[in-house]
Design a protein around this motif. Sequence first.
Motif, PDB file in Angstrom:
ATOM      1  N   GLU A  90       2.987  -6.958   0.953  1.00  7.41           N
ATOM      2  CA  GLU A  90       3.691  -7.142  -0.408  1.00  7.41           C
ATOM      3  C   GLU A  90       3.505  -8.187  -1.171  1.00  7.41           C
ATOM      4  OE1 GLU A  90       7.175  -4.802  -2.580  1.00  7.41           O
ATOM      5  OE2 GLU A  90       6.072  -4.147  -0.295  1.00  7.41           O
TER       6      GLU A  90
ATOM      7  N   ALA B  69       2.309  -4.337  -4.420  1.00  5.69           N
ATOM      8  CA  ALA B  69       1.671  -4.463  -3.053  1.00  5.69           C
ATOM      9  C   ALA B  69       0.076  -4.168  -3.057  1.00  5.69           C
ATOM     10  CB  ALA B  69       2.227  -3.467  -1.949  1.00  5.69           C
TER      11      ALA B  69
ATOM     12  N   ARG C  20       8.107  -3.568  -7.617  1.00  6.56           N
ATOM     13  CA  ARG C  20       7.305  -4.172  -6.394  1.00  6.56           C
ATOM     14  C   ARG C  20       5.633  -3.776  -6.498  1.00  6.56           C
ATOM     15  NH1 ARG C  20       8.851  -0.098  -1.658  1.00  6.56           N
ATOM     16  NH2 ARG C  20       7.073  -1.669  -0.562  1.00  6.56           N
TER      17      ARG C  20
END
Length: 278
Positions: A252, A238, A236
């Motif tokens: 995101e 962000a 991930r």
Amino acid sequence: MARTEIPIQEKMGLKADLPILLESQFGFCTDTKEVFIGDGTENIPIGQKGEKGDKGDTGGIGLTGPQGRIGLTGEPGTPGAKGDTGSDGGVGPTGATGGIGNTGSQGLTGPIGLTGAKGETGGVGATGPQGSTGPAGSGTGDMLKSIYDKDGNGVVDRSTFISCPDGPRNNSSTLPNTNPNTVRYDFMNGEVLGGLIGNYIGMMTFTPWDGTSASTGDCSYQLAFGSTTANGGTPRLAIRNGINGTWNAWHEINTQRITTSSDAPTTTSAGDFFYKIV
């Protein structure tokens, strides 16, 4: 009766000088005020000046005659002597203050002027006094000047690694206005990013200016690196911005697997993107 037309020729003068008047010619004696008419042989008196009668009543005012022409302007007269200065008049009372008028509409914004020429670079300021020597390092990981500042200008020449310290893991020490004009890296708890996340994340905090709304340097930024599960899962990434002491919501950046094929994939994972080639 036959009528004979003759020219009228009057005589005027003293009575003693009055000649024999022609026929039908009048003569006026300026000294005795008598009037004679001639017949060619003698002067026939018409009447003598009578006694002055009583003054008659004043007649009524006659009609006003037409206005005569304006006469020539006379020569300017000699200026009169300057009169005495009069006394000052008293100050009158102050009038009432008028009401405030309506505010006019705002005018159009003018065009932006041309950028002025760049000024000359100022001279280098005097070198400040050397600060006090700091405490001795632990010996482990010390940066030697002979290695990292070989040109001796007080600035690290090149750094292979950037430290990522394990400080407060709740992001309390990295607010938008905490560290002006810096980039720092921190080890933090996954809950700072939230959502489907492992135990921890790596955080980069970039403050281009001072991170305050009072300045014109705009926002500070944070970039979070994490995974959907501890020690694995989908990566991930962000980003968010903030000002003063408050960070805004995370945005995101897509890190999902992208599959491109003419046929639908037989196995997929949650969040995968599929693009069909036609």
